[in-house]
Design an enzyme around this catalytic site. Structure first.
Site, PDB file in Angstrom:
ATOM      1  N   HIS A 107     -23.427  -4.597   0.831  1.00 18.24           N
ATOM      2  CA  HIS A 107     -24.015  -5.618   0.527  1.00 18.24           C
ATOM      3  C   HIS A 107     -23.816  -6.175  -1.415  1.00 18.24           C
ATOM      4  O   HIS A 107     -23.364  -5.810  -1.846  1.00 18.24           O
ATOM      5  CB  HIS A 107     -25.079  -4.860   0.976  1.00 18.24           C
ATOM      6  N   ASP A 120     -20.483  -0.548  -6.160  1.00 22.62           N
ATOM      7  CA  ASP A 120     -22.219  -0.350  -4.981  1.00 22.62           C
ATOM      8  C   ASP A 120     -22.702  -1.241  -5.533  1.00 22.62           C
ATOM      9  O   ASP A 120     -23.405  -1.565  -6.360  1.00 22.62           O
ATOM     10  CB  ASP A 120     -22.868   1.358  -4.894  1.00 22.62           C
ATOM     11  N   GLU A 170     -29.603  -3.813   0.765  1.00 22.00           N
ATOM     12  CA  GLU A 170     -29.296  -3.065   0.969  1.00 22.00           C
ATOM     13  C   GLU A 170     -29.950  -1.442   0.624  1.00 22.00           C
ATOM     14  O   GLU A 170     -30.789  -0.649   1.161  1.00 22.00           O
ATOM     15  CB  GLU A 170     -27.562  -2.422   0.877  1.00 22.00           C
ATOM     16  N   GLU A 171     -29.764  -1.920  -1.176  1.00 24.03           N
ATOM     17  CA  GLU A 171     -30.755  -0.034  -1.817  1.00 24.03           C
ATOM     18  C   GLU A 171     -32.230  -0.004  -1.378  1.00 24.03           C
ATOM     19  O   GLU A 171     -32.236   1.032  -1.355  1.00 24.03           O
ATOM     20  CB  GLU A 171     -30.358  -0.672  -2.811  1.00 24.03           C
ATOM     21  N   ASP A 174     -18.852  -0.366   2.033  1.00 25.73           N
ATOM     22  CA  ASP A 174     -19.675   0.610   0.907  1.00 25.73           C
ATOM     23  C   ASP A 174     -19.313   1.783   0.253  1.00 25.73           C
ATOM     24  O   ASP A 174     -20.243   2.598   0.211  1.00 25.73           O
ATOM     25  CB  ASP A 174     -20.996  -0.058   1.700  1.00 25.73           C
ATOM     26  N   HIS A 206     -25.161   4.147  -8.495  1.00 24.51           N
ATOM     27  CA  HIS A 206     -26.123   3.845  -8.812  1.00 24.51           C
ATOM     28  C   HIS A 206     -26.880   5.014 -10.363  1.00 24.51           C
ATOM     29  O   HIS A 206     -28.284   4.807 -11.087  1.00 24.51           O
ATOM     30  CB  HIS A 206     -27.208   5.468  -8.069  1.00 24.51           C
TER      31      HIS A 206
HETATM   32 ZN   LIG Z   1     -24.317   1.126  -1.319  1.00 26.32          ZN
END
Ligand SMILES: [Zn+2]
Length: 460
Positions: free
Chosen positions: A280, A292, A326-327, A354, A424
């Site tokens: 993603h 990520d 995606e998130e 991912d 994140h």
């Molecule tokens: Zn991810």
């Protein structure tokens, strides 16, 4: 870094890292694999002979920064990816439109209220509502589980709830972030905090999405660091009433236009049969989304670039997809499913990366026993870089809707790295990624994908 990449291929492929003493003896390679040894060696050799993937990922993060759905950063990065794929010589490069939620964090803060206010390190959770402009001020109630919360019952009313739960596995701990806000709101809490879902870092807050339950009041929610959760715990344990003040401007704007990015190497004999790889392209709005999931997006894209560079055009089409959203919505993966519904039965395999691009160890795989045997055979081509382990399950949230719809064999890249330490957070930046490890990841994906796309029989 380039110097280490310039080490002889033999050293890279066969001596590092040293094999574990308990490495099981492999069965003799099956005869059908023999014609693939040479192209596999070329793909791996090309992958580790340069740092193109790392440089591209660095450029992505340095130029566009983080890429939350609806942001101009993501839009510009998508336009750039289209141009770069064309420069690589990929075919049928285009975008596929997706409407995405547009959540905006705004300013936010958390403090221990009192005569001498104490600021805490926090990050609002994605898709959270905001507080009134003056913030929410209330007494803190610390709980350690949903059972704890339920036992508190009426004592939760009017409080700010902190789920102070140590990180074990992501799956185990993420439920407090995802569903804690509605569980707390159901008991009348006015806001929810969660100890960051990740191993202890250096006072790093981890954001991530929450999911409000239908029919419950919505309350603002944020993550605090491990250190600040521990501080609040100590204060409560001393019997001191703790008052917190949470201020968040978080809100949604109308849905925004975004897109999945698609590029291909068209199949030589069976162009309608498709092998999909991807990651993603969106990220959280902190850090640069390098692990990520910029790394997943770039390393799968790199797999196609390597094939193109070496003039390897497989029997079937290989397609890279950079999914959007995606998130905090999953709309890119859903849109791919919707827009490709008719050709999903022609999807031979889908692979999502991912989980970071650290040292690759192999792939997770979900599919039939016969397909698993084939994939295990192919993985023997990756024994030289110790990326030959085929795990019990593979998949990803973007390929999920398509895979489930058409029962498509699915894979995920598996790596050995501290993904959840930076996941994140503002620390998800390119410097955590080793050029050789992302090169090996791309090489492993290229070999697996090329053989699945080229082998005489379809993977079933
Ligand atoms: Zn991810």
């Amino acid at each position: 870094m380039l110097r280490s990449l310039g080490l002889s291929l033999a050293v890279l492929l066969f001596q590092f890292p040293p094999p574990a003493v308990d490495t099981p003896k492999l069965a003799a390679p099956p005869a059908w694999l023999a014609p693939f040894r040479e192209p596999a060696a070329r793909l791996l050799g090309e992958a580790v002979s340069n740092d193109a993937a790392w440089q591209r990922l660095a450029l992505l993060g340095d130029t566009f920064g983080n890429r939350l759905s609806g942001s101009p950063n993501l839009d510009a990065a998508i336009r750039w990816a289209v141009e770069e794929m064309k420069k690589d010589g990929l075919e049928n490069v285009h975008t596929e439109p997706v409407k995405v939620p547009h959540w905006v964090r705004g300013r936010e803060s958390l403090e221990i209220a009192g005569a001498i206010p104490q600021p805490l390190v926090m990050l609002g959770l994605g898709n959270s509502i905001g507080t009134p402009p003056a913030g929410v001020e209330a007494e803190l109630l610390v709980v350690h589980s949903f059972e704890d919360l339920d036992a508190a019952g009426a004592r939760a009313r009017g409080k700010i709830i902190l789920f102070n739960v140590p990180f074990t596995t992501y799956g185990d701990t993420v439920r407090f972030r995802a569903t804690g806000p509605s569980r707390a709101a159901a008991l009348g809490a006015v806001a929810m905090l969660v100890r960051s879902v990740g191993p202890p870092g250096l006072r790093l807050p981890h954001t991530g999405t929450l999911t409000y339950a239908d029919g419950q009041p919505q309350i603002p929610a944020a993550a605090v660091t491990t250190e600040d959760a521990a501080r609040l715990q100590r204060m409560v344990d001393r019997g001191t009433p703790v008052h917190l003040k949470l201020t968040m401007e978080a809100h949604f704007l109308p849905d925004a236009d975004s897109a999945n990015v698609v590029g291909e190497i068209r199949g030589r004999d069976l162009p309608d049969e498709i092998v999909v790889v991807g990651g993603h392209f969106d990220s959280w709005d902190v850090g640069t989304g390098s692990t990520d999931d910029g790394g997943g997006a770039i390393s799968t894209w790199e797999a196609l670039r390597l094939m193109k560079k070496l003039n390897l055009r497989p029997r079937r089409t290989v397609r890279v997809v950079l999914w959007t959203n995606e998130e905090n919505g999953g709309r890119g993966g859903q849109a791919y499913h919707d827009q490709h519904l008719a050709e999903l039965p022609k999807h031979v395999m889908m692979l999502e990366s991912d989980g970071g691009v650290f040292r690759p160890t192999g792939f997770g795989f979900t599919g039939s026993d016969a397909a698993r045997t084939k994939v295990r055979d192919i993985a023997q081509l990756l024994a030289g870089i110790h990326a030959d382990v085929i795990g019990p399950a593979g998949g990803g949230s973007d390929i999920g809707p398509s895979v489930q719809q058409a029962n498509i064999p699915s894979m995920s890249l598996e790596v050995d790295g501290n993904y959840f330490l930076i996941h994140h957070t503002p620390a998800d930046t390119i410097d955590k990624i080793d050029p050789l490890e992302i090169a090996r990841s791309a090489g492993a994906i290229a070999v697996m994908t090329y053989v699945v796309a080229e082998m005489p029989d379809r993977l079933r």
